[in-house]
Design an enzyme around this catalytic site. Structure first.
Site, PDB file in Angstrom:
ATOM      1  N   HIS A 128     111.272 -13.748  31.125  1.00  0.00           N
ATOM      2  CA  HIS A 128     112.409 -14.665  31.258  1.00  0.00           C
ATOM      3  C   HIS A 128     113.487 -14.485  30.198  1.00  0.00           C
ATOM      4  O   HIS A 128     114.457 -15.251  30.160  1.00  0.00           O
ATOM      5  CB  HIS A 128     111.921 -16.113  31.211  1.00  0.00           C
ATOM      6  CG  HIS A 128     111.368 -16.515  29.880  1.00  0.00           C
ATOM      7  ND1 HIS A 128     112.166 -16.910  28.835  1.00  0.00           N
ATOM      8  CD2 HIS A 128     110.105 -16.543  29.408  1.00  0.00           C
ATOM      9  CE1 HIS A 128     111.413 -17.187  27.792  1.00  0.00           C
ATOM     10  NE2 HIS A 128     110.155 -16.963  28.106  1.00  0.00           N
TER      11      HIS A 128
ATOM     12  N   GLU B 262     117.455 -17.324  20.696  1.00  0.00           N
ATOM     13  CA  GLU B 262     116.376 -18.015  19.985  1.00  0.00           C
ATOM     14  C   GLU B 262     116.314 -17.695  18.497  1.00  0.00           C
ATOM     15  O   GLU B 262     115.981 -18.558  17.686  1.00  0.00           O
ATOM     16  CB  GLU B 262     115.022 -17.701  20.643  1.00  0.00           C
ATOM     17  CG  GLU B 262     114.823 -18.336  22.017  1.00  0.00           C
ATOM     18  CD  GLU B 262     115.427 -17.539  23.157  1.00  0.00           C
ATOM     19  OE1 GLU B 262     115.974 -16.445  22.906  1.00  0.00           O
ATOM     20  OE2 GLU B 262     115.372 -18.008  24.306  1.00  0.00           O
TER      21      GLU B 262
ATOM     22  N   ASP C 154     112.325 -22.581  18.762  1.00  0.00           N
ATOM     23  CA  ASP C 154     113.594 -21.842  18.765  1.00  0.00           C
ATOM     24  C   ASP C 154     114.467 -22.095  19.981  1.00  0.00           C
ATOM     25  O   ASP C 154     115.333 -21.288  20.301  1.00  0.00           O
ATOM     26  CB  ASP C 154     113.279 -20.340  18.682  1.00  0.00           C
ATOM     27  CG  ASP C 154     112.450 -19.846  19.858  1.00  0.00           C
ATOM     28  OD1 ASP C 154     112.192 -20.646  20.785  1.00  0.00           O
ATOM     29  OD2 ASP C 154     112.063 -18.667  19.860  1.00  0.00           O
TER      30      ASP C 154
ATOM     31  N   ARG D   1     116.676 -13.862  28.024  1.00  0.00           N
ATOM     32  CA  ARG D   1     118.087 -13.677  28.383  1.00  0.00           C
ATOM     33  C   ARG D   1     118.581 -12.261  28.107  1.00  0.00           C
ATOM     34  O   ARG D   1     119.378 -11.711  28.856  1.00  0.00           O
ATOM     35  CB  ARG D   1     118.951 -14.659  27.580  1.00  0.00           C
ATOM     36  CG  ARG D   1     119.103 -15.998  28.257  1.00  0.00           C
ATOM     37  CD  ARG D   1     119.960 -16.933  27.410  1.00  0.00           C
ATOM     38  NE  ARG D   1     120.419 -18.064  28.186  1.00  0.00           N
ATOM     39  CZ  ARG D   1     119.647 -19.055  28.626  1.00  0.00           C
ATOM     40  NH1 ARG D   1     118.349 -19.038  28.373  1.00  0.00           N
ATOM     41  NH2 ARG D   1     120.153 -20.045  29.325  1.00  0.00           N
TER      42      ARG D   1
ATOM     43  N   GLU E  61     106.383 -24.639  13.913  1.00  0.00           N
ATOM     44  CA  GLU E  61     106.531 -23.195  14.211  1.00  0.00           C
ATOM     45  C   GLU E  61     107.789 -22.654  13.512  1.00  0.00           C
ATOM     46  O   GLU E  61     108.683 -22.070  14.117  1.00  0.00           O
ATOM     47  CB  GLU E  61     106.578 -22.912  15.716  1.00  0.00           C
ATOM     48  CG  GLU E  61     106.221 -21.479  16.064  1.00  0.00           C
ATOM     49  CD  GLU E  61     106.384 -21.148  17.543  1.00  0.00           C
ATOM     50  OE1 GLU E  61     107.519 -20.989  18.003  1.00  0.00           O
ATOM     51  OE2 GLU E  61     105.356 -21.048  18.231  1.00  0.00           O
TER      52      GLU E  61
ATOM     53  N   HIS F 165     109.436 -17.109  36.731  1.00  0.00           N
ATOM     54  CA  HIS F 165     110.197 -18.165  36.041  1.00  0.00           C
ATOM     55  C   HIS F 165     111.319 -18.674  36.955  1.00  0.00           C
ATOM     56  O   HIS F 165     111.890 -17.900  37.738  1.00  0.00           O
ATOM     57  CB  HIS F 165     110.775 -17.556  34.759  1.00  0.00           C
ATOM     58  CG  HIS F 165     111.313 -18.552  33.783  1.00  0.00           C
ATOM     59  ND1 HIS F 165     112.481 -19.247  34.005  1.00  0.00           N
ATOM     60  CD2 HIS F 165     110.861 -18.967  32.580  1.00  0.00           C
ATOM     61  CE1 HIS F 165     112.726 -20.044  32.975  1.00  0.00           C
ATOM     62  NE2 HIS F 165     111.740 -19.896  32.091  1.00  0.00           N
TER      63      HIS F 165
HETATM   64  C1  UD1 Z   1     114.399 -21.595  27.871  1.00  0.00           C
HETATM   65  C2  UD1 Z   1     114.652 -21.362  26.386  1.00  0.00           C
HETATM   66  C3  UD1 Z   1     113.814 -20.202  25.868  1.00  0.00           C
HETATM   67  C4  UD1 Z   1     112.342 -20.406  26.203  1.00  0.00           C
HETATM   68  C5  UD1 Z   1     112.211 -20.625  27.700  1.00  0.00           C
HETATM   69  C6  UD1 Z   1     110.778 -20.927  28.050  1.00  0.00           C
HETATM   70  C7  UD1 Z   1     116.874 -21.689  25.403  1.00  0.00           C
HETATM   71  C8  UD1 Z   1     118.242 -21.146  25.252  1.00  0.00           C
HETATM   72  N1  UD1 Z   1     116.048 -20.982  26.197  1.00  0.00           N
HETATM   73  O1  UD1 Z   1     114.899 -20.477  28.587  1.00  0.00           O
HETATM   74  O2  UD1 Z   1     113.947 -20.114  24.470  1.00  0.00           O
HETATM   75  O3  UD1 Z   1     111.637 -19.263  25.818  1.00  0.00           O
HETATM   76  O4  UD1 Z   1     113.015 -21.756  28.086  1.00  0.00           O
HETATM   77  O5  UD1 Z   1     110.542 -20.804  29.411  1.00  0.00           O
HETATM   78  O6  UD1 Z   1     116.550 -22.717  24.866  1.00  0.00           O
HETATM   79  N2  UD1 Z   1     114.841 -23.966  35.735  1.00  0.00           N
HETATM   80  C9  UD1 Z   1     114.400 -24.771  36.773  1.00  0.00           C
HETATM   81  N3  UD1 Z   1     113.322 -25.589  36.545  1.00  0.00           N
HETATM   82  C10 UD1 Z   1     112.666 -25.632  35.377  1.00  0.00           C
HETATM   83  C11 UD1 Z   1     113.095 -24.806  34.332  1.00  0.00           C
HETATM   84  C12 UD1 Z   1     114.207 -23.981  34.521  1.00  0.00           C
HETATM   85  O7  UD1 Z   1     114.960 -24.760  37.848  1.00  0.00           O
HETATM   86  O8  UD1 Z   1     111.696 -26.394  35.252  1.00  0.00           O
HETATM   87  C13 UD1 Z   1     116.027 -23.102  35.961  1.00  0.00           C
HETATM   88  C14 UD1 Z   1     117.324 -23.934  36.031  1.00  0.00           C
HETATM   89  O9  UD1 Z   1     118.198 -23.333  36.938  1.00  0.00           O
HETATM   90  C15 UD1 Z   1     117.874 -23.814  34.616  1.00  0.00           C
HETATM   91  C16 UD1 Z   1     117.495 -22.373  34.313  1.00  0.00           C
HETATM   92  O10 UD1 Z   1     116.191 -22.210  34.862  1.00  0.00           O
HETATM   93  O11 UD1 Z   1     119.249 -24.069  34.530  1.00  0.00           O
HETATM   94  C17 UD1 Z   1     117.534 -21.982  32.863  1.00  0.00           C
HETATM   95  O12 UD1 Z   1     116.804 -22.880  32.036  1.00  0.00           O
HETATM   96  P1  UD1 Z   1     117.056 -22.806  30.434  1.00  0.00           P
HETATM   97  O13 UD1 Z   1     116.149 -23.778  29.783  1.00  0.00           O
HETATM   98  O14 UD1 Z   1     118.495 -22.925  30.150  1.00  0.00           O
HETATM   99  O15 UD1 Z   1     116.680 -21.326  30.070  1.00  0.00           O
HETATM  100  P2  UD1 Z   1     115.281 -20.582  30.118  1.00  0.00           P
HETATM  101  O16 UD1 Z   1     115.576 -19.195  30.557  1.00  0.00           O
HETATM  102  O17 UD1 Z   1     114.308 -21.383  30.875  1.00  0.00           O
HETATM  103  N1  UDP Z   2     102.755 -20.579  30.981  1.00  0.00           N
HETATM  104  C1  UDP Z   2     102.410 -21.496  31.968  1.00  0.00           C
HETATM  105  N2  UDP Z   2     102.635 -21.161  33.273  1.00  0.00           N
HETATM  106  C2  UDP Z   2     103.184 -19.970  33.643  1.00  0.00           C
HETATM  107  C3  UDP Z   2     103.555 -19.059  32.624  1.00  0.00           C
HETATM  108  C4  UDP Z   2     103.332 -19.396  31.298  1.00  0.00           C
HETATM  109  O1  UDP Z   2     101.905 -22.579  31.677  1.00  0.00           O
HETATM  110  O2  UDP Z   2     103.352 -19.723  34.849  1.00  0.00           O
HETATM  111  C5  UDP Z   2     102.532 -20.960  29.557  1.00  0.00           C
HETATM  112  C6  UDP Z   2     101.851 -19.939  28.686  1.00  0.00           C
HETATM  113  O3  UDP Z   2     100.456 -20.121  28.686  1.00  0.00           O
HETATM  114  C7  UDP Z   2     102.469 -20.191  27.316  1.00  0.00           C
HETATM  115  C8  UDP Z   2     103.838 -20.737  27.644  1.00  0.00           C
HETATM  116  O4  UDP Z   2     103.816 -21.126  29.010  1.00  0.00           O
HETATM  117  O5  UDP Z   2     101.775 -21.199  26.610  1.00  0.00           O
HETATM  118  C9  UDP Z   2     104.904 -19.712  27.401  1.00  0.00           C
HETATM  119  O6  UDP Z   2     106.108 -20.173  27.930  1.00  0.00           O
HETATM  120  P1  UDP Z   2     107.348 -19.222  28.200  1.00  0.00           P
HETATM  121  O7  UDP Z   2     106.884 -17.825  28.382  1.00  0.00           O
HETATM  122  O8  UDP Z   2     108.134 -19.849  29.306  1.00  0.00           O
HETATM  123  O9  UDP Z   2     108.222 -19.386  26.879  1.00  0.00           O
HETATM  124  P2  UDP Z   2     108.179 -18.670  25.441  1.00  0.00           P
HETATM  125  O10 UDP Z   2     106.818 -18.815  24.887  1.00  0.00           O
HETATM  126  O11 UDP Z   2     108.614 -17.259  25.640  1.00  0.00           O
HETATM  127  O12 UDP Z   2     109.204 -19.429  24.667  1.00  0.00           O
END
Ligand code: UD1
Ligand code: UDP
Length: 375
Positions: free
Chosen positions: A215, A135, A99, A217, A121, A247
């Site tokens: 994390h 999502e 998603d 939104r 999924e 996160h």
């Molecule tokens: C994203 C996904 C969400 C998923 C989540 C898992 C969308 C809209 N959101 O949300 O569905 O559940 O990932 O964690 O697709 N950042 C870093 N380093 C990283 C990752 C993120 O610095 O390795 C920071 C950056 O500033 C980035 C921000 O996090 O711009 C947001 O990342 P983004 O992927 O847009 O949103 P998530 O909240 O991570």
């Molecule tokens: N996870 C990880 N390190 C962390 C936190 C979570 O590897 O510090 C793993 C967790 O085991 C799960 C996945 O990340 O498999 C979940 O990711 P996240 O919560 O970022 O996204 P979501 O599942 O909500 O999309």
């Protein structure tokens, strides 16, 4: 016979974890399938942690993450950049997961070029397009586009049937998150990796602890402030620590470090490599999270979970009794946590092992289905 070309495409940490187990299954068919892997790198550091653990070799890295990125530019970048990869590789099938914006935009981009899409999924629904945001809509759009749908459970298949998806294009497979979990636990069984040794060296582990992640939104702003206040109260009310891998999204980092730094019972740590995180889950007494993936893993580990969301597209664990929805409500988070520490019977009931999300063979079922369809 010419090999069929399959492109596995993902961009964030959870997609990588849940797509990883498909790779060795596809490799068994290397004679007839040419598999390539494309990452948007919507996440960078948190994605690379997973690539390292599962030894994933990437063929196309779009390297799109920007600090503090927004949905509009991310979506358009993914559409533009995946188009180039599709034109170079010319896949017979693109596989996307779940998603995220990566999944939705990459599916749309493939559709514009007439390339078939398979959705791993598929079919999870809250029926509230604002929760989880964005999502729920991402998964719906990806489902409308997809030609093949891998539904983890009967509930998710039924949601797709209600949308008049052709039943012969839906396969119930279980969730690959369980395949990944079993692979991960097996890899760390005999020897602790450095990431776990580091945790053991730096954290006390001398009393029970609660593991926290968050994390979403829709929880940004007031929701996170309420979560932080609840965690602070819990840390003062129980003989327990809180371990919280934070996160990297700045909308999460800012309130969490502002409200919870300098609390001796709360350990704010970096996002953990997958192997260290599953180890932490296993050691914890209780998990408080808004994560989708963690909700799915916890029942297999027999860990009670309080989910900081008002809705869930994963009702199976709620029915199994492992998960309770508490939203971001201060009172509910505090009361339910304290009650799980004080009420042994309730704790025991919520800690029973269950496997609503599969038996660890989801990837096999998905790859077998695709190989049959393509040949
Ligand atoms: C994203 C996904 C969400 C998923 C989540 C898992 C969308 C809209 N959101 O949300 O569905 O559940 O990932 O964690 O697709 N950042 C870093 N380093 C990283 C990752 C993120 O610095 O390795 C920071 C950056 O500033 C980035 C921000 O996090 O711009 C947001 O990342 P983004 O992927 O847009 O949103 P998530 O909240 O991570
Ligand atoms: N996870 C990880 N390190 C962390 C936190 C979570 O590897 O510090 C793993 C967790 O085991 C799960 C996945 O990340 O498999 C979940 O990711 P996240 O919560 O970022 O996204 P979501 O599942 O909500 O999309």
């Amino acid at each position: 016979m010419e090999k069929k070309k399959v492109l596995l495409l993902f961009g964030t940490r959870p997609e990588a974890i849940k797509m990883a187990p498909l790779i060795p299954e596809f490799q068994k068919f290397a004679r007839i399938i040419d598999l390539k892997i494309c990452i948007t790198a919507q996440h960078r550091h948190m994605l690379d942690q997973v690539l390292r653990f599962f030894d994933i070799e990437v063929d196309f890295d779009l390297n799109l993450m920007k600090p503090g990125q927004n949905l509009h530019s991310l979506t358009s970048d993914i559409i533009q950049e995946t188009k180039k990869i599709y034109e170079i590789f010319q896949p017979d099938l693109v596989l996307v997961h779940g998603d995220t914006t990566t999944s939705m935009a990459a599916a749309l981009s493939a559709f514009y070029l007439g390339i078939p899409v398979a959705h791993v999924e598929a079919g999870l629904r809250t029926f509230n397009k604002k929760s989880p945001f964005p999502e729920e809509l991402n998964r719906n759009i990806t489902g409308r586009i997809a030609d093949y749908h891998f539904a983890p459970t009967i509930e998710s298949k039924n949601n797709l049937l209600d949308e008049r998806i052709d039943p012969s294009k839906i396969e119930i497979t279980g969730n690959t998150v369980i395949d990944a979990l079993l692979l991960g636990l097996n890899k760390i069984k005999d020897q602790k990796p450095d990431s776990i040794k580091l945790l053991i060296d730096t954290l006390p582990f001398n009393r029970p602890f609660i593991l926290v992640t968050g994390h979403r939104r829709e929880n940004f702003g007031e929701g996170f402030v309420s979560i932080c206040k609840a965690l602070h109260t819990i840390s003062q009310s129980l003989d327990a620590d809180i371990i919280y891998p934070v996160h990297l999204n700045p909308n999460v980092q800012d309130p969490v470090f502002k409200y919870l730094s300098n609390n001796p019972a709360i350990f704010l740590i970096e996002p953990q490599p997958y192997e260290a995180f599953i180890w932490l889950m296993n050691q914890s007494k209780l998990i408080i999270t808004d994560s989708g993936g963690v909700q799915e893993e916890a029942p297999s580990l027999g860990k009670p979970v309080l989910v900081m969301r008002d809705t869930t597209e994963r009702p199976e664990a709620v029915s199994a009794g492992t998960v309770i929805l508490v939203g971001t409500d201060y009172e509910k988070i505090v009361t339910e946590t304290i009650s799980l520490f004080q009420n042994e019977k309730k704790y025991e009931q919520m800690s029973k092992l269950s496997n609503p999300y599969g038996d660890g063979n989801a990837s096999k079922r998905i790859v077998n289905f695709i190989v049959n369809e393509l040949n």
